[in-house]
Enzyme design. Structure first.
Site, PDB file in Angstrom:
ATOM      1  N   TRP A  99       0.838  -1.214   0.000  1.00  0.00           N
ATOM      2  CA  TRP A  99       0.000   0.000   0.000  1.00  0.00           C
ATOM      3  C   TRP A  99       0.859   1.244   0.000  1.00  0.00           C
ATOM      4  O   TRP A  99       0.550   2.217  -0.689  1.00  0.00           O
ATOM      5  CB  TRP A  99      -0.981  -0.028   1.180  1.00  0.00           C
ATOM      6  CG  TRP A  99      -1.890  -1.208   1.121  1.00  0.00           C
ATOM      7  CD1 TRP A  99      -1.990  -2.218   2.040  1.00  0.00           C
ATOM      8  CD2 TRP A  99      -2.825  -1.545   0.068  1.00  0.00           C
ATOM      9  NE1 TRP A  99      -2.915  -3.140   1.624  1.00  0.00           N
ATOM     10  CE2 TRP A  99      -3.446  -2.765   0.431  1.00  0.00           C
ATOM     11  CE3 TRP A  99      -3.184  -0.940  -1.136  1.00  0.00           C
ATOM     12  CZ2 TRP A  99      -4.403  -3.388  -0.372  1.00  0.00           C
ATOM     13  CZ3 TRP A  99      -4.141  -1.550  -1.932  1.00  0.00           C
ATOM     14  CH2 TRP A  99      -4.742  -2.751  -1.548  1.00  0.00           C
ATOM     15  N   ASP A 166      -1.854   6.596   6.281  1.00  0.00           N
ATOM     16  CA  ASP A 166      -2.883   5.642   5.845  1.00  0.00           C
ATOM     17  C   ASP A 166      -3.090   4.676   7.011  1.00  0.00           C
ATOM     18  O   ASP A 166      -2.247   3.827   7.272  1.00  0.00           O
ATOM     19  CB  ASP A 166      -2.392   4.913   4.586  1.00  0.00           C
ATOM     20  CG  ASP A 166      -3.314   3.765   4.171  1.00  0.00           C
ATOM     21  OD1 ASP A 166      -4.384   3.583   4.795  1.00  0.00           O
ATOM     22  OD2 ASP A 166      -2.953   3.044   3.210  1.00  0.00           O
ATOM     23  N   LYS A 190     -12.017  -2.334   7.020  1.00  0.00           N
ATOM     24  CA  LYS A 190     -11.250  -3.189   7.921  1.00  0.00           C
ATOM     25  C   LYS A 190     -11.787  -3.104   9.355  1.00  0.00           C
ATOM     26  O   LYS A 190     -12.178  -4.111   9.902  1.00  0.00           O
ATOM     27  CB  LYS A 190      -9.757  -2.879   7.874  1.00  0.00           C
ATOM     28  CG  LYS A 190      -9.011  -3.599   6.745  1.00  0.00           C
ATOM     29  CD  LYS A 190      -9.034  -2.896   5.432  1.00  0.00           C
ATOM     30  CE  LYS A 190      -8.276  -3.614   4.334  1.00  0.00           C
ATOM     31  NZ  LYS A 190      -7.717  -2.671   3.372  1.00  0.00           N
TER      32      LYS A 190
HETATM   33  C1  PLP Z   1      -6.973  -2.324   2.280  1.00  0.00           C
HETATM   34  C2  PLP Z   1      -5.963  -1.246   2.328  1.00  0.00           C
HETATM   35  C3  PLP Z   1      -5.863  -0.265   1.335  1.00  0.00           C
HETATM   36  C4  PLP Z   1      -6.711  -0.274   0.076  1.00  0.00           C
HETATM   37  O1  PLP Z   1      -8.006   0.056   0.367  1.00  0.00           O
HETATM   38  P1  PLP Z   1      -9.092   0.241  -0.794  1.00  0.00           P
HETATM   39  O2  PLP Z   1     -10.265   0.706  -0.022  1.00  0.00           O
HETATM   40  O3  PLP Z   1      -9.280  -1.107  -1.417  1.00  0.00           O
HETATM   41  O4  PLP Z   1      -8.594   1.235  -1.749  1.00  0.00           O
HETATM   42  C5  PLP Z   1      -4.931   0.737   1.495  1.00  0.00           C
HETATM   43  N1  PLP Z   1      -4.124   0.776   2.556  1.00  0.00           N
HETATM   44  C6  PLP Z   1      -4.184  -0.157   3.540  1.00  0.00           C
HETATM   45  C7  PLP Z   1      -3.266  -0.069   4.704  1.00  0.00           C
HETATM   46  C8  PLP Z   1      -5.107  -1.197   3.447  1.00  0.00           C
HETATM   47  O5  PLP Z   1      -5.178  -2.116   4.415  1.00  0.00           O
END
Ligand code: PLP
Length: 354
Positions: A99, A166, A190
């Protein structure tokens, strides 16, 4: 019987949230309407949005000088939103996994990007701790929890640069000092709710410092000004996120969930370390409390182990293809008893095949 759901995302949410949400799909608050068929401008839905935002602020203890918005596009659009809103000339990134790598790629479209530290050469199995950040950088970006590789920042970077994070896969799982950040973003699917909404926590006064010509849907300022209602928001995802936050608050909030998440992590990692048939793939001091990645020490036991956890009604523990092995994602709603079931299967494999 309920499945023990270890999915990495979208993932388990509290059972009572599923029940209330399904009721609201049929008849929301005795209005005679489904939550899915009412205007996002109705007073009923505006109340949902207001409560969701108020709960985010309360549960995370967000200071007055921050705004909270729910947008669409997932954390993957967050990579672009971070860069469009904050990258003027030079940005710094820590690369700790898939990511982060994608976030870096998006930022590079807009300006100079300095990758100040990376664990890529060791297949992202640790969190870099020594790095220098250019004094004139617009911000330092990092990924607090690396969902795929099972590593997590246990303490956050100490820097005078504005911090952007993030937090998709560990927001609401532990205490965070919001004041350390200029901007935090996280996809809902999540720890918060169903896919579709993305949460942004934005420090007041941190915007408006770039010369970028920002497309309106990526521009945080008008989204904040319109209180997440510039256009039609992802109403169902926001509604279910609100229910999940009610559940979290009712049970004791972040201090309760942080303790429970630590218990779950201790349970699985102590078994990985004790059991000679398994080995953890991440550096011990950086192990994620959300995603535990582990491998069999003897690949020949794969078929036996896979049958045993399947029979125990465990789902979603296959590792990501870039790591292999297994990944037990233990998000907030996963009960400790589900982790015990997995640990018991690991012990049983050792007893019968070790
Ligand atoms: C799942 C995830 C993403 C991607 O998320 P999307 O909603 O599919 O764009 C980005 N960063 C982290 C840390 C993630 O766990």
């Amino acid at each position: 019987m309920k499945i023990h759901n270890y999915s990495a995302g979208p993932c388990i949410l509290p059972q009572e949230v599923f029940e209330e949400a399904s009721q609201s799909v049929l008849n929301f608050n005795n209005s005679g309407l489904s939550i899915l068929e009412m205007s996002h401008r109705s007073k009923e839905f505006v109340a949902v949005m207001d409560e969701a935002i108020a709960l985010v602020k309360e549960v995370l203890n967000i200071p007055e000088n921050y705004d909270v918005v729910f947008l669409q596009g997932g954390a993957s659009l967050g990579f672009s939103i971070a860069a469009f809103n904050y990258l003027n000339t030079h940005a710094s990134y820590i690369n700790t996994g898939t990511w982060s790598t994608k976030a870096i790629k998006e930022a590079k479209r807009l300006g100079d990007v300095d990758v100040v530290a990376s664990s890529e050469s060791q297949n992202f199995n640790f969190i870099p701790k020594e790095y220098e950040v250019n004094n004139n950088t617009d911000y330092l970006h990092f990924t607090s929890n690396n969902t795929i590789f099972g590593t997590q920042f246990k303490s956050f970077p100490k820097t005078s640069a504005p911090l952007i994070c993030d937090m998709s896969s560990d927001i609401f799982s532990r205490k965070v000092n919001i004041e350390d950040f200029s901007m935090i973003y996280a996809g809902a699917q999540k720890n918060l709710g169903p896919a579709g909404a993305t949460l942004y926590i934005v420090k007041k006064g941190s915007l408006g410092k770039t010369n970028n010509n920002i497309p309106v849907m990526l521009d945080l300022a008008p989204q904040i000004e319109k209180e997440s209602m510039y256009n039609t928001p992802p109403v169902f995802s926001i509604y279910v996120s609100m229910l999940t936050l009610r559940w979290l608050k009712k049970n004791g909030g972040i201090s309760w969930i942080e303790k429970r998440n630590q218990e779950k992590a201790n349970l699985i990692y102590s078994e990985i370390d004790r059991n000679s048939l398994f080995t953890g793939s991440a550096a011990i001091e950086d192990r994620s409390n959300m995603n535990a990645c582990f491998l069999l020490t003897n690949e020949a036991l794969k078929e036996d182990f896979d049958k045993m956890w399947n029979d125990a009604k465990i789902s979603g523990i296959k590792g990501h293809r870039s790591v292999g092995g297994y990944r037990a994602s233990m998000y907030n709603a996963l009960p400790t008893s589900s982790v015990q079931v997995l640990v018991d299967v690991m012990k049983e494999l050792e007893r019968t095949k070790g």
